[in-house]
Design a protein around this motif. Structure first.
Motif, short mmCIF file in Angstrom:
data_model
loop_
_atom_site.label_atom_id
_atom_site.label_comp_id
_atom_site.label_asym_id
_atom_site.label_seq_id
_atom_site.Cartn_x
_atom_site.Cartn_y
_atom_site.Cartn_z
N ILE A 15 0.84 -1.20 0.00
CA ILE A 15 0.00 0.00 0.00
C ILE A 15 0.87 1.25 0.00
O ILE A 15 0.61 2.21 -0.73
CB ILE A 15 -0.96 -0.02 1.21
N ALA A 16 1.94 1.26 0.81
CA ALA A 16 2.82 2.43 0.89
C ALA A 16 3.57 2.66 -0.42
O ALA A 16 3.85 3.80 -0.79
CB ALA A 16 3.80 2.27 2.05
N ALA A 17 3.91 1.59 -1.12
CA ALA A 17 4.69 1.71 -2.36
C ALA A 17 3.81 1.93 -3.59
O ALA A 17 4.32 2.24 -4.66
CB ALA A 17 5.54 0.46 -2.56
N PRO A 21 4.97 0.92 -11.05
CA PRO A 21 4.54 1.10 -12.43
C PRO A 21 3.14 0.55 -12.65
O PRO A 21 2.72 -0.39 -11.99
CB PRO A 21 5.58 0.30 -13.24
N ARG A 22 2.43 1.14 -13.57
CA ARG A 22 1.06 0.71 -13.91
C ARG A 22 1.13 -0.27 -15.08
O ARG A 22 0.70 0.04 -16.18
CB ARG A 22 0.19 1.91 -14.28
N LEU A 23 1.69 -1.42 -14.84
CA LEU A 23 1.86 -2.45 -15.87
C LEU A 23 0.89 -3.59 -15.64
O LEU A 23 0.54 -3.89 -14.50
CB LEU A 23 3.28 -3.01 -15.82
N PRO A 24 0.49 -4.29 -16.70
CA PRO A 24 -0.29 -5.51 -16.51
C PRO A 24 0.66 -6.65 -16.12
O PRO A 24 1.19 -7.36 -16.96
CB PRO A 24 -0.94 -5.75 -17.87
N ALA A 25 0.91 -6.79 -14.82
CA ALA A 25 1.89 -7.77 -14.35
C ALA A 25 1.38 -8.43 -13.07
O ALA A 25 0.57 -7.86 -12.34
CB ALA A 25 3.24 -7.10 -14.09
N VAL A 82 11.51 -7.50 -11.87
CA VAL A 82 10.74 -8.63 -12.41
C VAL A 82 9.74 -8.24 -13.48
O VAL A 82 9.19 -9.11 -14.15
CB VAL A 82 10.02 -9.43 -11.29
N THR A 83 9.50 -6.94 -13.68
CA THR A 83 8.56 -6.53 -14.71
C THR A 83 9.24 -5.92 -15.92
O THR A 83 8.58 -5.29 -16.75
CB THR A 83 7.54 -5.52 -14.16
#
Length: 189
Positions: A85-87, A92-96, A125-126
């Motif tokens: 939640i803090a991070a 990034p707003r990626l579909p991952a 990892v993304t």
């Protein structure tokens, strides 16, 4: 109506958060085949989703029984949920999909260090896959053997490390322990 959580300086509404939870076993197993990032406190496994209508990051948490008793495992899971939640504003707003596998030091690690570990792990990892295969480890059998051979495979039948007609093979063929009626035929020398 929405559930809000105070994450340091920002309050985040969990119902509209960009980070969702992984809940299905099949999703956890699929992520296990992706990239990995290790720290002292956790291991992150992740992969980009392709061809799905789901958008945004999904995170799953795993805390094994090796880490500690149930109360300790639950505390670690609560800490990791708070870290996510803090991070969230900086992820990034990626579909991952990402799975965090906690280790025992997560229990007593400084919160800021856990947030930093998560940010580094998500970035690692993304990463989009590169066009070449240089980042992947070779499959078993493709790499040279550590024993000095060309590969990890066994030699072809009828040959040995010293080549056809080796003394070792002849000794095995002429072994007196085998009855003469079942000994293999001799090859011309």
């Amino acid at each position: 109506m929405g559930q809000a959580v105070d994450a340091g300086a920002a309050t985040i509404d969990l119902t509209t958060s960009a980070v969702k939870r992984l809940t299905r076993r099949a999703d956890f197993l699929a992520v296990a085949g992706g990239r990995r990032f290790h720290t002292e406190r956790m291991t992150a496994q992740g992969m980009l989703r392709a061809g799905t209508e789901l958008q945004g990051l999904r995170v799953g948490l795993t805390v094994t029984k090796r880490v500690g008793h149930a109360t300790e495992r639950n505390r670690i899971k609560r800490r990791l949920r708070s870290v996510v939640i803090a991070a969230t504003p900086n992820l990034p707003r990626l579909p991952a999909d990402i799975v965090l596998v906690a280790r025992r030091p997560t229990l007593h690690a400084p919160f800021d260090q856990l947030v930093q570990d998560l940010r580094r792990a998500v970035d690692a990892v993304t990463k989009p896959p590169s066009g070449d295969n240089s980042g992947k480890r070779p499959r078993r059998g493709d790499a040279p053997s550590r024993r000095g051979g060309k590969s990890g495979r066994l030699p072809e039948p009828g040959t040995s490390a010293s080549g056809p007609g080796s003394l070792h093979r002849r000794a095995a063929v002429e072994s007196p322990s085998m009855p003469p009626d079942i000994q293999p035929p001799r090859e011309p020398v």
